[in-house]
Design a protein around this motif. Structure first.
Motif, PDB file in Angstrom:
ATOM      1  N   THR A  37      23.412   3.926  95.958  1.00 25.01           N
ATOM      2  CA  THR A  37      24.192   3.376  97.051  1.00 25.01           C
ATOM      3  C   THR A  37      23.250   2.884  98.150  1.00 25.01           C
ATOM      4  OG1 THR A  37      24.333   5.444  98.275  1.00 25.01           O
ATOM      5  CG2 THR A  37      25.999   5.065  96.555  1.00 25.01           C
ATOM      6  N   PRO A  38      23.735   2.021  99.039  1.00 22.35           N
ATOM      7  CA  PRO A  38      22.905   1.588 100.169  1.00 22.35           C
ATOM      8  C   PRO A  38      22.365   2.756 100.989  1.00 22.35           C
ATOM      9  CG  PRO A  38      24.805   0.167  99.976  1.00 22.35           C
ATOM     10  CD  PRO A  38      25.016   1.282  98.987  1.00 22.35           C
ATOM     11  N   ASP A  39      23.178   3.799 101.202  1.00 17.52           N
ATOM     12  CA  ASP A  39      22.733   4.960 101.974  1.00 17.52           C
ATOM     13  C   ASP A  39      21.599   5.692 101.251  1.00 17.52           C
ATOM     14  OD1 ASP A  39      24.498   4.458 103.995  1.00 17.52           O
ATOM     15  OD2 ASP A  39      26.012   5.895 103.298  1.00 17.52           O
ATOM     16  N   LEU A  41      19.452   4.344  99.224  1.00 15.13           N
ATOM     17  CA  LEU A  41      18.266   3.505  99.345  1.00 15.13           C
ATOM     18  C   LEU A  41      17.623   3.645 100.726  1.00 15.13           C
ATOM     19  CD1 LEU A  41      19.390   0.233  97.555  1.00 15.13           C
ATOM     20  CD2 LEU A  41      17.669   1.846  96.777  1.00 15.13           C
ATOM     21  N   VAL A  42      18.443   3.714 101.755  1.00 15.63           N
ATOM     22  CA  VAL A  42      17.920   3.904 103.112  1.00 15.63           C
ATOM     23  C   VAL A  42      17.144   5.212 103.194  1.00 15.63           C
ATOM     24  CG1 VAL A  42      18.579   4.371 105.500  1.00 15.63           C
ATOM     25  CG2 VAL A  42      19.651   2.483 104.266  1.00 15.63           C
ATOM     26  N   TRP A  64      13.168  -8.034  94.529  1.00 15.93           N
ATOM     27  CA  TRP A  64      13.811  -7.884  95.834  1.00 15.93           C
ATOM     28  C   TRP A  64      13.054  -6.836  96.639  1.00 15.93           C
ATOM     29  CZ3 TRP A  64      18.564  -6.869  92.456  1.00 15.93           C
ATOM     30  CH2 TRP A  64      19.246  -8.070  92.185  1.00 15.93           C
ATOM     31  N   PHE A  66      13.565  -4.216 100.058  1.00 20.55           N
ATOM     32  CA  PHE A  66      14.721  -3.482 100.565  1.00 20.55           C
ATOM     33  C   PHE A  66      15.626  -4.410 101.373  1.00 20.55           C
ATOM     34  CE2 PHE A  66      16.600  -0.934 104.062  1.00 20.55           C
ATOM     35  CZ  PHE A  66      17.433  -0.134 103.290  1.00 20.55           C
ATOM     36  N   THR A  68      16.024  -7.699 101.058  1.00 18.44           N
ATOM     37  CA  THR A  68      16.663  -8.793 100.323  1.00 18.44           C
ATOM     38  C   THR A  68      17.529  -8.317  99.161  1.00 18.44           C
ATOM     39  OG1 THR A  68      14.724  -9.054  98.878  1.00 18.44           O
ATOM     40  CG2 THR A  68      14.798 -10.383 100.898  1.00 18.44           C
ATOM     41  N   ARG A  69      17.471  -7.043  98.825  1.00 19.41           N
ATOM     42  CA  ARG A  69      18.285  -6.533  97.715  1.00 19.41           C
ATOM     43  C   ARG A  69      19.757  -6.554  98.111  1.00 19.41           C
ATOM     44  NH1 ARG A  69      20.969  -1.948  96.477  1.00 19.41           N
ATOM     45  NH2 ARG A  69      20.989  -1.206  94.312  1.00 19.41           N
ATOM     46  N   PRO A  70      20.622  -7.061  97.227  1.00 17.91           N
ATOM     47  CA  PRO A  70      22.057  -7.026  97.529  1.00 17.91           C
ATOM     48  C   PRO A  70      22.524  -5.589  97.773  1.00 17.91           C
ATOM     49  CG  PRO A  70      21.627  -8.437  95.644  1.00 17.91           C
ATOM     50  CD  PRO A  70      20.336  -7.739  95.961  1.00 17.91           C
ATOM     51  N   ARG A  71      23.464  -5.439  98.674  1.00 16.70           N
ATOM     52  CA  ARG A  71      23.915  -4.091  99.035  1.00 16.70           C
ATOM     53  C   ARG A  71      24.697  -3.442  97.904  1.00 16.70           C
ATOM     54  NH1 ARG A  71      23.761  -2.050 103.939  1.00 16.70           N
ATOM     55  NH2 ARG A  71      25.730  -0.934 103.695  1.00 16.70           N
ATOM     56  N   ARG A  72      25.456  -4.215  97.173  1.00 14.57           N
ATOM     57  CA  ARG A  72      26.262  -3.652  96.097  1.00 14.57           C
ATOM     58  C   ARG A  72      25.878  -4.290  94.773  1.00 14.57           C
ATOM     59  NH1 ARG A  72      28.521   1.175  97.311  1.00 14.57           N
ATOM     60  NH2 ARG A  72      29.424   1.110  99.400  1.00 14.57           N
TER      61      ARG A  72
END
Length: 200
Positions: A37-39, A41-42, A64, A66, A68-72
């Protein structure tokens, strides 16, 4: 994660000492990071920003960051794994000066062949120096056994197109030691010697 933690613990002075060259670059193939998930990855980026740069691959070999990577993302179906893993391995080869391989499974793999074997083959075909540490078993040991006394390391083409070889700065005796030694100090010495000869 273990590699990042070890690097941060034992070599804190290396952490982003040179902003243009991070201590570790981790290239993550598309199927693996698609589930995060985006979280998540953060959190991953925050944990290791001081020691590593993470690069996220798409299934065709594109990269990509961090930012430029699509969020989903939707994870690719299993049949797409071989293409994505091969693309990742060719990318790593293209941005590396040399490759060191050890271990690696010979049975449970998702690519077109065992990952260590495909990485070794990619290096050989690119003319990239290849160091095979065989003393810990696995796919690397299988490759290491192909080392002849007076010949460079040979890796069989998975498509049956022949055998290719590459030099890594070590002589025949040193190659055989690297192929069989289980001793970390000796392995480190041999790797350093070969790399020093190649990259003066």
């Amino acid at each position: 994660r273990i590699l990042f933690e070890l690097a941060a613990r034992y070599s804190p002075s290396l952490a982003r000492k040179n902003e243009s060259v991070p201590t570790i670059i981790d290239v993550i193939p598309y199927p693996m990071h698609a589930e995060l998930t985006p979280d998540e990855l953060v959190d991953w980026e925050a944990d290791f920003a001081s020691i590593a740069e993470l690069r996220y691959m798409d299934h065709k070999g594109g990269v990509w960051s961090f930012a430029t990577r699509p969020r989903r993302l939707v994870q690719l179906p299993t049949p797409e794994w071989p293409q994505a893993l091969t693309a990742m391995r060719h990318y790593v080869t293209s941005v590396s000066n040399a490759r060191i391989v050890l271990g690696g499974t010979m049975t449970t793999y998702l690519g077109r062949m065992p990952g260590i074997a495909e990485e070794a083959y990619a290096s050989v075909m690119a003319g990239q120096p290849l160091f095979v540490i065989g003393g810990f078993g696995g796919a690397a040991q299988t490759i290491a056994r192909r080392i002849a006394v007076n010949d460079p390391l040979a890796v069989q083409d998975p498509d049956g197109l022949g055998v290719a070889g590459t030099q890594n700065g070590l002589d025949a005796i040193e190659l055989r030691r690297l192929a069989s030694s289980p001793h970390i100090d000796e392995i480190t010495m041999l790797l350093t010697r070969g790399l020093a000869k190649l990259f003066k």
